[in-house]
Design a protein around this motif. Structure first.
Motif, PDB file in Angstrom:
ATOM      1  N   GLN A  69       0.860  -1.191   0.000  1.00 50.83           N
ATOM      2  CA  GLN A  69       0.000   0.000   0.000  1.00 50.83           C
ATOM      3  C   GLN A  69       0.892   1.236   0.000  1.00 50.83           C
ATOM      4  OE1 GLN A  69      -3.996   0.956   2.142  1.00 50.83           O
ATOM      5  NE2 GLN A  69      -2.412   1.396   3.642  1.00 50.83           N
ATOM      6  N   VAL A  70       0.864   1.969  -1.088  1.00 47.11           N
ATOM      7  CA  VAL A  70       1.676   3.185  -1.215  1.00 47.11           C
ATOM      8  C   VAL A  70       0.816   4.290  -1.814  1.00 47.11           C
ATOM      9  CG1 VAL A  70       3.901   2.018  -1.427  1.00 47.11           C
ATOM     10  CG2 VAL A  70       2.528   2.409  -3.468  1.00 47.11           C
ATOM     11  N   ARG A  71       1.175   5.520  -1.515  1.00 47.95           N
ATOM     12  CA  ARG A  71       0.443   6.657  -2.061  1.00 47.95           C
ATOM     13  C   ARG A  71       0.623   6.733  -3.575  1.00 47.95           C
ATOM     14  NH1 ARG A  71      -1.238   9.905   2.097  1.00 47.95           N
ATOM     15  NH2 ARG A  71      -0.117   9.683   4.090  1.00 47.95           N
ATOM     16  N   ASP A  72      -0.464   7.023  -4.278  1.00 50.86           N
ATOM     17  CA  ASP A  72      -0.422   7.168  -5.736  1.00 50.86           C
ATOM     18  C   ASP A  72      -1.483   8.181  -6.139  1.00 50.86           C
ATOM     19  OD1 ASP A  72      -0.479   6.987  -8.495  1.00 50.86           O
ATOM     20  OD2 ASP A  72      -0.135   4.830  -8.517  1.00 50.86           O
ATOM     21  N   LYS A  73      -1.060   9.387  -6.433  1.00 49.05           N
ATOM     22  CA  LYS A  73      -1.990  10.465  -6.754  1.00 49.05           C
ATOM     23  C   LYS A  73      -2.732  10.242  -8.064  1.00 49.05           C
ATOM     24  CE  LYS A  73       0.631  13.979  -4.214  1.00 49.05           C
ATOM     25  NZ  LYS A  73       1.381  15.266  -4.307  1.00 49.05           N
ATOM     26  N   THR A  74      -2.203   9.332  -8.906  1.00 47.24           N
ATOM     27  CA  THR A  74      -2.861   9.079 -10.195  1.00 47.24           C
ATOM     28  C   THR A  74      -4.111   8.216 -10.036  1.00 47.24           C
ATOM     29  OG1 THR A  74      -1.566   7.072 -10.632  1.00 47.24           O
ATOM     30  CG2 THR A  74      -0.619   9.182 -11.339  1.00 47.24           C
ATOM     31  N   LEU A  75      -4.281   7.583  -8.883  1.00 41.44           N
ATOM     32  CA  LEU A  75      -5.452   6.742  -8.642  1.00 41.44           C
ATOM     33  C   LEU A  75      -6.506   7.522  -7.859  1.00 41.44           C
ATOM     34  CD1 LEU A  75      -3.615   3.450  -7.575  1.00 41.44           C
ATOM     35  CD2 LEU A  75      -4.555   4.013  -9.815  1.00 41.44           C
ATOM     36  N   LYS A  76      -7.776   7.268  -8.151  1.00 40.24           N
ATOM     37  CA  LYS A  76      -8.864   7.985  -7.494  1.00 40.24           C
ATOM     38  C   LYS A  76      -8.833   7.817  -5.987  1.00 40.24           C
ATOM     39  CE  LYS A  76     -12.227   7.989 -11.304  1.00 40.24           C
ATOM     40  NZ  LYS A  76     -13.586   7.555 -11.731  1.00 40.24           N
ATOM     41  N   ARG A  77      -8.501   6.633  -5.554  1.00 46.74           N
ATOM     42  CA  ARG A  77      -8.479   6.343  -4.115  1.00 46.74           C
ATOM     43  C   ARG A  77      -7.273   6.979  -3.433  1.00 46.74           C
ATOM     44  NH1 ARG A  77     -10.990   2.729  -0.719  1.00 46.74           N
ATOM     45  NH2 ARG A  77      -9.738   1.770   0.935  1.00 46.74           N
TER      46      ARG A  77
END
Length: 578
Positions: A158-166
Motif C-alpha cells: 500500500q503506497v500513495r499514488d496520486k494518479t489513482l482515485k483512491r
C-alpha cells in the motif's frame, strides 16, 4: 488480463514428482514409497527433464497464485488466478479477497507480509493432492497437510499514488498452498513480489513456470529451487530427524557458489520474538494451547497477529495442534458467525484478529492476549501482565493476558531464563529498515560493559549452572581480557560488513536514473565516484554481497555515465573500474 501457460510441455525425461504420480496409479507404488523415504539429505538429481503433465511440479507446492486488488465499486477483488485452470469456489474466492488485505484500522503503509488459513469448500478435492499425500508419510506430524484447509501467504503493498482515485496503490500477491511451510513461502514472496508489482503479469507467469520445474517436496532431500534468477536451498524435515537439529547447516559447509538463499527451516517462526511481550507467561500459554482452550490474539496488524498465532501453535511441537487456528481472522470470514456466537461455549480454536470490533464481539471468550507492536529480536519490551477478563475494555485496553485460568503446573524458572537470554551483541546491530541508500550505513551501538552485566543478573550462568562461584566477577574479568577483545573485534567486523552489504543492496534497489534527473551534473558525478568506491570496497573487504548485487551496481553505474554529456563520460570511464 489473461495469462498463458508454458508452451512446449510434452513427453520427456521424468522428474521425481512424475515418478511419484506414475507409481501411485500403476504397479510402481513401492517405488513411490522409496522415493518418499529417500536416504537422509540425499541431493536431488540435477539432470531432471520436463514433466509428462503440465503443472504437476507447480501443484506439488502450490494450489494457485492470486492477485487481489481494490476496486472502487466492488471493493477487494481477485484480479488474477494463475494457472488459469486452478479451481476455487466463490466462497473460497471471497475468503481470499478479505483475508488478503489488512483491516483499514491497521494502517499498513508500505509492504506487509502475513499468513492466513481458511477452510476448503466441502465436496471437492484436488486429485493430485491425493497422490502427493504419499509424501506425507515421512513428514513430522505437525507438517502433514490438512485436507480441509488452505494456507494463504500474503505480500501486501500500500503506497500513495496520486494518479489513482483512491489516492493509494493497494494490491496483494497471494500464494495458496496446502503446505504449512510459513518461512519458506514468505521467503519466496520476498524474492518475487516486489518485482511483480513493477513488471506485472508476464513476470508472474515466468515465476510460476520456474515453480513448475521444481522437484517434488520430498522430505529428507536437499532441494535446489530456482526462481527468477535466485536459487534457494532447502531441506524439508522428516519424522526421523533428531528434534532441535537443523540438518541443512551441516550440508553447507563447503562453498556453494550457485546458491543465493539457504533456508535453515521451512516452517518455523521466531517464537522468541512473538512471545517476547508475554514471555513471563509462556508456560501458561503453553498449557492453554496444549489443552485446546479457546484463545484470541488481538494485535495491531495482520503481521503481528499471524506470527503470534503461529508461534502459539508451534510452541507445543513436536506435538501437532489438532484444533482449528486462524492466523488472521476478519469479520467477513465465512466462519465468523460460527466462531462468535454467544449461544454456545467458544470452540477450541486460536484466532488472530486486528479489528477493534472483536474486542466487544469476543469479550465473552475465556482467554484473550492483547499485544502491541512486536519488537525486533534482541529487544525485550515491558512485560504484559495477567489481568482479569472483567478489566478488558473494548478499545483502550493495554497489552496483557486476560484470563482467569490457573495453571496446573508451577512456573518453571529454568524455561523463563532460557526465554530471557538476550543476544546482547546481536542487539547492537541497527534495524535493516534504518538503512537508507542516501545516507551512510548506520553505526553499530556501542558495547557497554555495565549494560551487558545487567543482563547477566537475570540470565547469567550463575542462575542455572551446577558450578557455583563468582560468575559475575569472572565475566567482569573476561571483558577486560585479550580473548574477549579478539572475539568482539571479529564479531563487530562481521556486523559492520553486513551493514555495508545491506547498504549496497539498498542502493541497487533504487531508481538511480530517476534520481539523477532531479540533481545536478556535479551531484551525479559525485554519485558515480561514490558508487565506484563502494564496488572497490566490496571487492577489497570481501563484503557478504550477492554476485548479482555487484553486477546490478555496475549496470547502474554504466547507465548513469551514459546519461551524462560525452566529455564527462570519457573522464568517468577512465576513473577507476566498473
Amino acid at each position: 488480463m489473461a495469462l498463458r501457460g508454458p508452451a512446449g510441455l510434452g513427453p520427456g525425461s521424468r522428474r521425481p514428482l512424475d515418478e511419484a504420480v506414475a507409481g501411485a496409479v500403476g504397479r510402481e507404488a513401492p517405488a513411490l514409497l522409496a522415493a518418499g523415504g529417500a536416504p537422509e539429505d540425499d541431493e536431488e538429481d540435477d539432470g531432471r527433464g520436463r514433466g509428462l503433465l503440465r503443472w504437476d511440479g507447480f501443484s506439488a507446492w502450490l494450489h494457485c497464485v492470486c492477485v487481489v486488488g481494490f476496486d472502487l465499486e466492488l471493493g477487494q477483488a481477485v484480479e488474477v488466478i494463475y494457472p488459469q485452470h486452478s479451481k476455487l469456489t466463490d466462497k473460497e474466492k471471497t475468503n481470499i479477497c478479505y483475508l488478503s488485505f489488512p483491516d483499514s484500522n491497521s494502517g499498513c503503509l508500505g509492504d506487509t507480509q502475513f499468513c492466513f488459513r481458511f477452510r476448503q469448500s466441502s465436496g471437492r478435492r484436488v486429485s493430485l493432492h491425493c497422490l502427493l499425500d504419499q509424501f506425507d508419510k515421512d513428514l513430522p506430524v505437525y507438517l502433514k497437510k490438512d485436507p480441509a484447509y488452505f494456507y494463504g501467504y500474503v505480500y501486501f503493498r500500500q503506497v500513495r499514488d496520486k494518479t489513482l482515485k483512491r489516492g493509494y496503490f493497494q494490491k496483494s500477491l497471494v500464494l495458496i498452498s496446502k503446505l504449512p511451510y510459513i518461512h519458506f513461502f514468505h521467503t519466496v514472496l520476498k524474492q518475487i513480489a516486489p518485482e511483480y508489482f513493477e513488471k506485472s503479469e508476464p513476470y508472474l507467469e515466468a515465476a510460476c513456470n520456474d515453480v513448475d520445474r521444481w522437484p517434488a517436496p520430498v522430505p529428507g532431500k536437499t532441494l535446489h529451487l530456482p526462481i527468477m534468477g535466485v536459487v534457494m536451498k532447502v531441506r524439508i524435515p522428516t519424522c526421523h530427524d533428531k528434534p532441535g537439529t537443523t540438518q541443512i547447516v551441516q550440508l553447507t559447509q563447503q562453498a556453494d557458489t550457485n546458491i543465493s538463499v539457504i533456508l535453515p527451516t521451512v516452517h518455523e517462526v521466531d517464537i522468541f520474538r512473538c512471545f517476547c511481550p508475554v514471555f513471563l507467561h509462556s508456560q501458561m500459554l503453553w498449557e492453554l494451547v496444549l489443552l485446546g482452550e479457546p484463545l484470541v490474539v488481538m494485535a495491531p496488524s495482520p503481521s503481528e497477529s499471524s506470527e503470534t498465532v503461529l508461534a502459539l501453535v508451534n510452541c507445543i511441537s513436536p506435538l501437532k495442534y489438532f484444533s482449528d487456528f486462524r492466523p488472521y481472522f476478519t469479520i467477513h470470514d465465512s466462519e465468523f458467525k460460527e466462531y462468535t456466537t454467544r449461544t454456545q461455549a467458544p470452540p477450541s480454536v486460536i484466532l488472530g484478529v486486528t479489528n477493534p470490533f472483536f474486542a466487544k464481539t469476543l469479550q465473552h471468550w475465556p482467554h484473550i492476549i492483547r499485544i502491541g507492536d512486536l519488537k525486533p529480536t534482541g529487544e525485550i519490551p515491558k512485560q504484559a501482565k495477567v489481568k482479569k477478563l472483567k478489566n478488558l475494555k473494548t478499545l483502550d485496553s493495554k497489552p496483557g493476558v486476560y484470563t482467569s485460568y490457573k495453571p496446573y503446573l508451577n512456573r518453571d524458572e529454568e524455561i523463563i531464563k532460557q526465554l530471557q537470554k538476550e543476544r546482547y551483541v546481536a542487539s547492537l546491530m541497527p534495524l535493516q529498515k534504518s538503512i537508507s541508500p542516501w545516507k551512510s550505513p548506520p553505526q553499530l551501538r556501542q558495547f557497554l560493559p555495565e549494560e551487558f552485566m545487567k543482563t547477566l543478573e537475570k540470565t547469567g550462568p550463575q542462575l542455572t549452572s551446577r558450578i557455583k562461584g563468582d560468575w559475575i566477577g569472572l565475566y567482569r574479568h573476561f571483558l577486560k581480557s585479550p580473548n574477549f577483545d579478539g572475539w568482539f573485534k571479529t564479531r563487530r567486523k562481521e556486523m559492520i560488513q553486513k551493514l555495508e552489504a545491506l547498504h549496497l543492496e539498498a542502493l541497487c534497489e533504487e531508481d538511480l536514473l530517476l534520481w539523477i534527473q532531479k540533481h545536478t551534473e556535479v551531484e551525479t558525478v559525485d554519485l558515480v565516484l561514490k558508487l565506484k568506491n563502494k564496488l572497490l570496497q566490496a571487492d577489497r573487504e570481501h563484503l557478504p554481497v550477492k554476485p548479482d548485487t555487484m553486477e546490478k551496481l555496475r549496470t547502474h553505474i554504466d547507465a548513469i555515465i551514459l546519461a551524462l554529456p560525452e566529455d564527462l563520460q570519457g573522464i568517468l570511464l577512465k576513473t577507476g573500474m566498473t
